[in-house]
Design an enzyme around this catalytic site. Structure first.
Site, PDB file in Angstrom:
ATOM      1  N   ARG A 145      48.427  79.785   5.873  1.00 17.90           N
ATOM      2  CA  ARG A 145      48.289  81.212   6.148  1.00 17.90           C
ATOM      3  C   ARG A 145      48.177  81.957   4.820  1.00 17.90           C
ATOM      4  O   ARG A 145      48.892  81.642   3.858  1.00 17.90           O
ATOM      5  CB  ARG A 145      49.507  81.732   6.926  1.00 17.90           C
ATOM      6  CG  ARG A 145      49.451  81.443   8.411  1.00 17.90           C
ATOM      7  CD  ARG A 145      48.345  82.233   9.119  1.00 17.90           C
ATOM      8  NE  ARG A 145      48.243  81.953  10.540  1.00 17.90           N
ATOM      9  CZ  ARG A 145      47.376  81.097  11.104  1.00 17.90           C
ATOM     10  NH1 ARG A 145      46.537  80.401  10.361  1.00 17.90           N
ATOM     11  NH2 ARG A 145      47.331  80.944  12.404  1.00 17.90           N
TER      12      ARG A 145
ATOM     13  N   PRO B 120      66.747  65.698   6.642  1.00 22.31           N
ATOM     14  CA  PRO B 120      65.906  64.753   5.884  1.00 22.31           C
ATOM     15  C   PRO B 120      65.336  63.674   6.803  1.00 22.31           C
ATOM     16  O   PRO B 120      65.954  63.332   7.814  1.00 22.31           O
ATOM     17  CB  PRO B 120      66.888  64.131   4.867  1.00 22.31           C
ATOM     18  CG  PRO B 120      68.103  64.976   4.888  1.00 22.31           C
ATOM     19  CD  PRO B 120      68.140  65.712   6.192  1.00 22.31           C
TER      20      PRO B 120
ATOM     21  N   HIS C  27      38.258  81.449   6.733  1.00 19.11           N
ATOM     22  CA  HIS C  27      39.169  80.960   7.776  1.00 19.11           C
ATOM     23  C   HIS C  27      38.400  80.141   8.813  1.00 19.11           C
ATOM     24  O   HIS C  27      38.402  80.459  10.011  1.00 19.11           O
ATOM     25  CB  HIS C  27      39.902  82.137   8.429  1.00 19.11           C
ATOM     26  CG  HIS C  27      41.214  81.724   9.028  1.00 19.11           C
ATOM     27  ND1 HIS C  27      42.318  82.541   9.062  1.00 19.11           N
ATOM     28  CD2 HIS C  27      41.608  80.569   9.629  1.00 19.11           C
ATOM     29  CE1 HIS C  27      43.324  81.916   9.658  1.00 19.11           C
ATOM     30  NE2 HIS C  27      42.916  80.713  10.001  1.00 19.11           N
ATOM     31  N   ILE C  28      37.761  79.081   8.315  1.00 17.22           N
ATOM     32  CA  ILE C  28      36.928  78.256   9.203  1.00 17.22           C
ATOM     33  C   ILE C  28      37.352  76.790   9.166  1.00 17.22           C
ATOM     34  O   ILE C  28      36.551  75.899   9.463  1.00 17.22           O
ATOM     35  CB  ILE C  28      35.432  78.381   8.824  1.00 17.22           C
ATOM     36  CG1 ILE C  28      35.235  78.091   7.321  1.00 17.22           C
ATOM     37  CG2 ILE C  28      34.886  79.748   9.193  1.00 17.22           C
ATOM     38  CD1 ILE C  28      33.802  77.827   6.932  1.00 17.22           C
TER      39      ILE C  28
ATOM     40  N   ARG D   4      51.721  67.953  10.746  1.00 14.44           N
ATOM     41  CA  ARG D   4      50.628  67.075  11.175  1.00 14.44           C
ATOM     42  C   ARG D   4      49.404  67.151  10.264  1.00 14.44           C
ATOM     43  O   ARG D   4      48.792  66.133   9.941  1.00 14.44           O
ATOM     44  CB  ARG D   4      50.188  67.482  12.591  1.00 14.44           C
ATOM     45  CG  ARG D   4      51.206  67.182  13.657  1.00 14.44           C
ATOM     46  CD  ARG D   4      50.771  67.806  14.968  1.00 14.44           C
ATOM     47  NE  ARG D   4      51.098  69.218  14.970  1.00 14.44           N
ATOM     48  CZ  ARG D   4      51.745  69.836  15.953  1.00 14.44           C
ATOM     49  NH1 ARG D   4      52.098  69.172  17.020  1.00 14.44           N
ATOM     50  NH2 ARG D   4      52.010  71.119  15.870  1.00 14.44           N
ATOM     51  N   ILE D   5      49.035  68.391   9.876  1.00 14.00           N
ATOM     52  CA  ILE D   5      47.804  68.517   9.084  1.00 14.00           C
ATOM     53  C   ILE D   5      48.024  67.928   7.687  1.00 14.00           C
ATOM     54  O   ILE D   5      47.158  67.233   7.140  1.00 14.00           O
ATOM     55  CB  ILE D   5      47.343  69.989   9.027  1.00 14.00           C
ATOM     56  CG1 ILE D   5      47.001  70.471  10.450  1.00 14.00           C
ATOM     57  CG2 ILE D   5      46.131  70.140   8.121  1.00 14.00           C
ATOM     58  CD1 ILE D   5      46.679  71.955  10.569  1.00 14.00           C
TER      59      ILE D   5
ATOM     60  N   ASP E 182      40.939  78.810   2.376  1.00 12.32           N
ATOM     61  CA  ASP E 182      40.356  79.071   3.698  1.00 12.32           C
ATOM     62  C   ASP E 182      40.978  80.328   4.283  1.00 12.32           C
ATOM     63  O   ASP E 182      40.453  80.892   5.236  1.00 12.32           O
ATOM     64  CB  ASP E 182      40.629  77.860   4.613  1.00 12.32           C
ATOM     65  CG  ASP E 182      40.002  78.022   5.994  1.00 12.32           C
ATOM     66  OD1 ASP E 182      38.874  78.548   6.067  1.00 12.32           O
ATOM     67  OD2 ASP E 182      40.636  77.644   6.987  1.00 12.32           O
TER      68      ASP E 182
ATOM     69  N   SER F 106      38.976  74.859  11.055  1.00 11.18           N
ATOM     70  CA  SER F 106      38.793  74.038  12.275  1.00 11.18           C
ATOM     71  C   SER F 106      37.387  74.170  12.853  1.00 11.18           C
ATOM     72  O   SER F 106      37.120  73.680  13.956  1.00 11.18           O
ATOM     73  CB  SER F 106      39.828  74.455  13.333  1.00 11.18           C
ATOM     74  OG  SER F 106      39.614  75.797  13.730  1.00 11.18           O
TER      75      SER F 106
HETATM   76  O1  GLV Z   1      44.387  79.322  11.551  1.00 15.45           O
HETATM   77  C1  GLV Z   1      44.026  78.786  12.534  1.00 15.45           C
HETATM   78  C2  GLV Z   1      44.915  78.284  13.521  1.00 15.45           C
HETATM   79  O2  GLV Z   1      46.101  78.639  13.502  1.00 15.45           O
HETATM   80  O3  GLV Z   1      44.453  77.515  14.367  1.00 15.45           O
END
Ligand code: GLV
Length: 352
Positions: A264, A199, A313-314, A172-173, A288, A316
């Protein structure tokens, strides 16, 4: 009216949920135990307090493993994580004990995609170096020169008409990042499918048409490394993806390419990336997440690399998204302890 203590359901909260906390604390059928310090929840504190809990609120810093589940005991029904990632949760143990998992996908997609594009721009346009330059009072003595502080352009131009974006992790991201980059005139998209995944030609054709791409193609890892102008790591963590981006991978990338990691930290080998930046194998990196987080200080080799932009790690962390995530996390744990369907539950049986 206070209920008999024996009938109270206990929830242990490792991360304060801010304005969503009253959803839990204002009920008289719950006992809410909170970690209130401004640092990751202490493991010994958690093991001690989780005994008899029906629900636990965690984030990706808290390991949910056999030890924790055993410490909680048979009352544990739900673990609610304020994250889309779930590699901190041992899914096999959860399945054995029939514990539900609540998490927060979708609502953070746009915020993380925004930050991924921000990191791509910051890394390619050398924001780390240039902001330090100004802070170190060097602007007044700077003789503006046509080629000072140049970097590769993210958008296409008539004189540079093709650009390939690569995705390691195409969920999704990644799709939201691609949608944003369509406005930059990106022409080609490549991605590595999850091992064993079927596929998806129809989906790919749809995305290609929607974003007016010349091509959108699944590729193998070496091709992803070789062909990407900007490469987004958006894969989940865990053993399957650990250090997929290593020295041999980085050596194949273009010298003008930019690597962005919003997935990650464990997917990218930090030592290899620091070497790739120092020796010019790639142009820059925007991170991040870092393998060693949160132990990332000024002494970390990536923080010392001028072409590396590191944020803590920000991805979101917007006012709007974090408020939604906190609310959903509270609703997920509440439903789980009451024995109701968890509003956004991870369907994890297929993932084990
Ligand atoms: O890393 C952040 C998350 O998994 O929401």
């Amino acid at each position: 009216m206070a209920m008999n203590a024996a009938r109270l359901r206990k929830i242990v909260v490792c991360k304060d949920l801010g304005s969503a906390m009253p959803l839990l604390t204002e009920r008289d059928d719950l006992e809410v135990i909170r970690w209130t310090e401004d640092r990751p929840c202490d493991r010994a504190w958690l093991l001690e307090n989780v005994v008899g809990a029906s629900g636990i609120v965690v984030c990706f810093q808290d390991q949910v493993d056999r030890e924790l589940v055993n410490a909680a005991g048979p009352s544990l029904r739900v673990v609610s994580t304020i994250s889309v990632g779930y590699d901190h949760i041992d899914l096999k143990v959860m399945a054995e004990h029939k514990i539900q998992i609540g998490y927060t996908p979708d609502i953070l997609t746009d915020a993380v995609a925004d930050s991924a594009v921000m990191l791509a721009l910051m890394a390619s346009r050398r924001t780390g170096e240039t902001t330090s330059f100004v802070k170190n009072n060097q602007w007044p003595v700077f003789n503006w020169m046509p080629f000072a502080f140049c970097g590769p352009q993210l958008s296409t131009t008539p004189f540079s008409p093709t650009r390939t974006v690569g995705f390691l992790g195409f969920g999704r991201i990644a799709h939201a990042v691609l949608a944003r980059l369509a406005a930059f005139g990106i022409t080609h998209c490549i991605y590595t499918p999850r091992p064993g995944a079927a596929p998806q030609p129809a989906r790919d054709a749809q995305l290609q048409a929607r974003h007016r791409l010349a091509a959108l193609t699944p590729v193998d890892l070496p091709t992803l490394a070789r062909a990407s102008d900007v490469l987004f790591v958006l894969a989940p963590g865990g053993a399957r993806t650990r250090h997929l981006v290593d020295a041999p991978f980085l050596r194949q990338m273009k010298a003008t390419s930019v690597l962005v990691n919003n997935g990650r930290g464990s997917v990218v080998d930090s030592a290899a990336l620091a070497r790739a930046l120092a020796e010019g194998w790639i142009w820059g990196a925007g991170l991040d997440v870092v393998d060693e987080e949160p132990e990332v200080t000024a002494a970390h080799p990536l923080v010392g690399e001028p072409r590396c932009v590191v944020i803590p790690h920000i991805g979101s962390a917007t006012l709007e998204t974090r408020a939604e995530m906190a609310g959903l996390t509270a609703q997920n744990v509440l439903a789980g302890v009451l024995g109701e369907p968890v509003p956004v539950a991870l369907e994890y049986s297929a993932l084990i």
